[in-house]
Scaffold this motif. Sequence first.
Motif, PDB file in Angstrom:
ATOM      1  N   ARG A  32      10.206 -73.152  54.940  1.00 25.55           N
ATOM      2  CA  ARG A  32      10.544 -72.530  53.660  1.00 25.55           C
ATOM      3  C   ARG A  32      10.950 -71.083  53.908  1.00 25.55           C
ATOM      4  NH1 ARG A  32       6.589 -72.286  48.311  1.00 25.55           N
ATOM      5  NH2 ARG A  32       7.713 -70.646  47.176  1.00 25.55           N
ATOM      6  N   THR A  33      11.960 -70.592  53.180  1.00 26.45           N
ATOM      7  CA  THR A  33      12.476 -69.248  53.407  1.00 26.45           C
ATOM      8  C   THR A  33      12.655 -68.503  52.092  1.00 26.45           C
ATOM      9  OG1 THR A  33      14.805 -69.921  53.271  1.00 26.45           O
ATOM     10  CG2 THR A  33      13.748 -70.054  55.440  1.00 26.45           C
ATOM     11  N   CYS A  34      12.724 -67.187  52.188  1.00 27.76           N
ATOM     12  CA  CYS A  34      13.154 -66.370  51.058  1.00 27.76           C
ATOM     13  C   CYS A  34      13.623 -65.023  51.574  1.00 27.76           C
ATOM     14  CB  CYS A  34      12.064 -66.209  50.001  1.00 27.76           C
ATOM     15  SG  CYS A  34      10.879 -64.886  50.334  1.00 27.76           S
ATOM     16  N   VAL A  35      14.478 -64.368  50.801  1.00 29.72           N
ATOM     17  CA  VAL A  35      14.904 -62.995  51.047  1.00 29.72           C
ATOM     18  C   VAL A  35      14.824 -62.257  49.725  1.00 29.72           C
ATOM     19  CG1 VAL A  35      16.791 -61.476  51.767  1.00 29.72           C
ATOM     20  CG2 VAL A  35      16.450 -63.667  52.928  1.00 29.72           C
ATOM     21  N   ALA A  36      14.155 -61.094  49.717  1.00 24.03           N
ATOM     22  CA  ALA A  36      14.052 -60.263  48.528  1.00 24.03           C
ATOM     23  C   ALA A  36      14.631 -58.889  48.822  1.00 24.03           C
ATOM     24  CB  ALA A  36      12.599 -60.135  48.075  1.00 24.03           C
ATOM     25  N   ARG A  65      14.781 -54.647  52.199  1.00 22.67           N
ATOM     26  CA  ARG A  65      15.065 -56.077  52.316  1.00 22.67           C
ATOM     27  C   ARG A  65      13.921 -56.722  53.069  1.00 22.67           C
ATOM     28  NH1 ARG A  65      16.981 -59.832  56.141  1.00 22.67           N
ATOM     29  NH2 ARG A  65      18.481 -61.365  55.355  1.00 22.67           N
ATOM     30  N   VAL A  66      13.366 -57.803  52.492  1.00 18.71           N
ATOM     31  CA  VAL A  66      12.267 -58.519  53.129  1.00 18.71           C
ATOM     32  C   VAL A  66      12.634 -59.998  53.198  1.00 18.71           C
ATOM     33  CG1 VAL A  66       9.820 -59.119  53.053  1.00 18.71           C
ATOM     34  CG2 VAL A  66      10.577 -56.856  52.261  1.00 18.71           C
ATOM     35  N   ALA A  67      12.647 -60.533  54.407  1.00 15.86           N
ATOM     36  CA  ALA A  67      12.944 -61.951  54.625  1.00 15.86           C
ATOM     37  C   ALA A  67      11.703 -62.627  55.186  1.00 15.86           C
ATOM     38  CB  ALA A  67      14.118 -62.117  55.590  1.00 15.86           C
ATOM     39  N   ILE A  68      11.364 -63.774  54.630  1.00 19.20           N
ATOM     40  CA  ILE A  68      10.142 -64.480  55.039  1.00 19.20           C
ATOM     41  C   ILE A  68      10.457 -65.938  55.318  1.00 19.20           C
ATOM     42  CG2 ILE A  68       7.814 -65.182  54.346  1.00 19.20           C
ATOM     43  CD1 ILE A  68       7.605 -62.738  52.640  1.00 19.20           C
ATOM     44  N   GLU A  69       9.887 -66.433  56.398  1.00 18.83           N
ATOM     45  CA  GLU A  69       9.871 -67.862  56.696  1.00 18.83           C
ATOM     46  C   GLU A  69       8.423 -68.339  56.596  1.00 18.83           C
ATOM     47  OE1 GLU A  69      13.413 -67.718  60.066  1.00 18.83           O
ATOM     48  OE2 GLU A  69      11.308 -67.765  60.677  1.00 18.83           O
TER      49      GLU A  69
END
Length: 294
Positions: free
Chosen positions: A123-127, A97-101
């Motif tokens: 801006r955010t995302c989780v992969a 799991r990779v979460a980025i802001e």
Amino acid sequence: MVVLGPNRYGKAETRIVRVTRHGDAHRVKDLNVSTALSGDMDEVHLSGDNSAVLPTDSQKNAVYALARRHGIGAIEDFALLLARHFADSQPTVHHARVAIEEYAWERNGASGHSFVRAGGEVRTCVAHYDGERAHVVSGLRDLVVLNTTNSEFWGYIKDEYTTLPETRDRMLATAVNASWRHDAPAGPSEAWPSGDWDKAYDRARQALLAAFAETYSLSLQQTLYAMGSRVLGDCPGVCEVRLSLPNKHHFVVDLTPFGLDNDGEVYLAADRPYGLIEGTVLREDAPDAGPAWE
């Protein structure tokens, strides 16, 4: 009997700034990256055997090395790159799991190398990637918006503790926290296109802003539903939207003690306590989310 339940570990909040230099025109990507791995790692908990564990320091270093080797475009692509790297390179890692802001910068004047932080939103995302399937959730937080009119609030329950007066015209403001889940590909994770995530993000963001501006609001809940519906309507690849909207209250100040009227011109902006409206809007045929929201 005691047993080990679900678990994961990783490196939280690796700060990285990547500068891409094209002559005198530079580009800055400013990220906060958090990684979390899970898999065949029971023994590290049960006996302290670290043989299945990739150190969190190694995860941090991979963020820097892959940023140098591959660059950073859309954060969704970078998150998928990292998730695949961890899950595909380590046999004991079954899920990454990779979460980025992302913190945006804008050019400062005509210079190609001077920048100013762009607004307050992030801006955010989780992969997620498990060796076969990928799940991606994009989003943003702290997008502050305000309507000076076209908002009402009345007809609510009144009990012995109710002092709030009904209003047919009020200021409506919130700091939008939104996440939207992308349809999973039909095949293995490689079917995810290295698509234009930036355009998809801009489209979803504009849908949120347009719905907030254009909705005549009788409640912030109604506005939330309109915003989520607009994203689903304008973004075909999105199947679910989750929103958290704190009501940033603005109260008309009583100026009568000073011999002044106040016809909706002077307000007190109160930061707490505040109402918090949360909800999910999704397509009726939305596929199962899997681990996307974890």
